[in-house]
Design a protein around this motif. Structure first.
Motif, short mmCIF file in Angstrom:
data_model
loop_
_atom_site.label_atom_id
_atom_site.label_comp_id
_atom_site.label_asym_id
_atom_site.label_seq_id
_atom_site.Cartn_x
_atom_site.Cartn_y
_atom_site.Cartn_z
N SER A 3 0.91 -1.22 0.08
CA SER A 3 0.01 0.01 -0.26
C SER A 3 0.91 1.14 0.06
O SER A 3 1.96 1.27 0.59
N ARG A 4 0.48 2.18 -0.82
CA ARG A 4 1.12 3.40 -0.77
C ARG A 4 0.16 4.78 -0.62
O ARG A 4 -1.03 4.77 -1.02
N VAL A 5 0.57 5.73 0.21
CA VAL A 5 -0.28 6.83 0.50
C VAL A 5 0.20 8.01 -0.33
O VAL A 5 1.34 8.43 -0.37
N HIS A 6 -0.67 8.76 -1.09
CA HIS A 6 -0.26 9.82 -1.61
C HIS A 6 -0.96 11.01 -1.01
O HIS A 6 -2.26 11.03 -0.82
N ARG A 71 -6.07 12.88 1.01
CA ARG A 71 -5.16 11.56 1.16
C ARG A 71 -5.73 10.41 0.25
O ARG A 71 -6.89 10.27 0.39
N GLU A 73 -5.07 6.68 -0.83
CA GLU A 73 -4.06 5.33 -0.37
C GLU A 73 -4.52 4.39 -1.67
O GLU A 73 -5.61 4.06 -1.84
N SER A 75 -3.59 0.37 -3.07
CA SER A 75 -3.30 -1.02 -2.27
C SER A 75 -3.27 -1.67 -3.76
O SER A 75 -3.93 -1.37 -4.82
N TYR A 79 -8.37 1.45 -4.05
CA TYR A 79 -7.94 2.73 -3.60
C TYR A 79 -9.12 3.19 -2.44
O TYR A 79 -10.19 2.74 -2.37
N ASP A 82 -9.52 9.82 0.91
CA ASP A 82 -10.28 10.74 2.16
C ASP A 82 -10.01 12.25 1.79
O ASP A 82 -8.76 12.73 1.76
N GLN A 89 -13.90 5.04 -2.09
CA GLN A 89 -13.25 3.97 -2.19
C GLN A 89 -13.74 3.01 -3.43
O GLN A 89 -14.86 3.19 -3.73
#
Length: 148
Positions: A3-6, A71, A73, A75, A79, A82, A89
């Motif tokens: 998982s990566r958060v941008h 935000r 996220e 995965s 996705y 937020d 999602q």
């Protein structure tokens, strides 16, 4: 892949900070001048009110800037987005199309449902990384490979 958060951030509220600076200068000048020249106390109070307004404007501008962040996220499965006024999602298997303009990324889920990500700062490095990461995850979900 993990998982990566941008995080997409809005532009700084420079106009609000500029107005706050002008209010602070005017309030300080009025306070100092009225105290030094022994002018009526009402002018000193007005100067302090201007200074307090400047501080309040800075606090409100900084707080709203911080809250307007989005935000994202990503995965392997999908996705989660937020933002200040929405929570979205989705799963990669449900995505039918992704379109992009220089500042907007639109994730299509069939003919009617769309999720829009707008970068109010224009093209940023984070938006470019987000787009690349999204494309890689969508390709991986579809079974595409960049290896020869």
């Amino acid at each position: 892949m993990s998982s990566r958060v941008h995080v997409l951030t809005p532009p700084l509220p420079l106009r609000a900070f500029g107005v706050a600076a002008l209010l602070a200068v005017a309030g300080a000048a009025l306070t100092v001048t009225s105290s030094a020249a022994r002018l009526p106390t009402v002018l000193t109070v007005m100067g302090w009110i201007l200074l307090a307004g400047a501080v309040a404007l800075c606090v409100v501008a900084a707080n709203s800037w911080r809250r307007m962040r989005v935000r994202v996220e990503l995965s392997d499965d999908g996705y989660v987005i937020d933002g200040p006024d929405a929570h979205e999602q989705g799963r990669w298997a449900d995505v039918t199309k992704v379109t992009q303009t220089p500042t907007t990324l639109v994730i299509h889920h069939g003919p009617e449902h769309r999720v829009r990500l707008v970068s109010r700062r224009g093209v940023t490095a984070e938006l470019i990384h987000l787009t690349g990461d999204l494309a890689r995850r969508l390709d991986a979900n579809r079974g595409y490979s960049t290896q020869l």
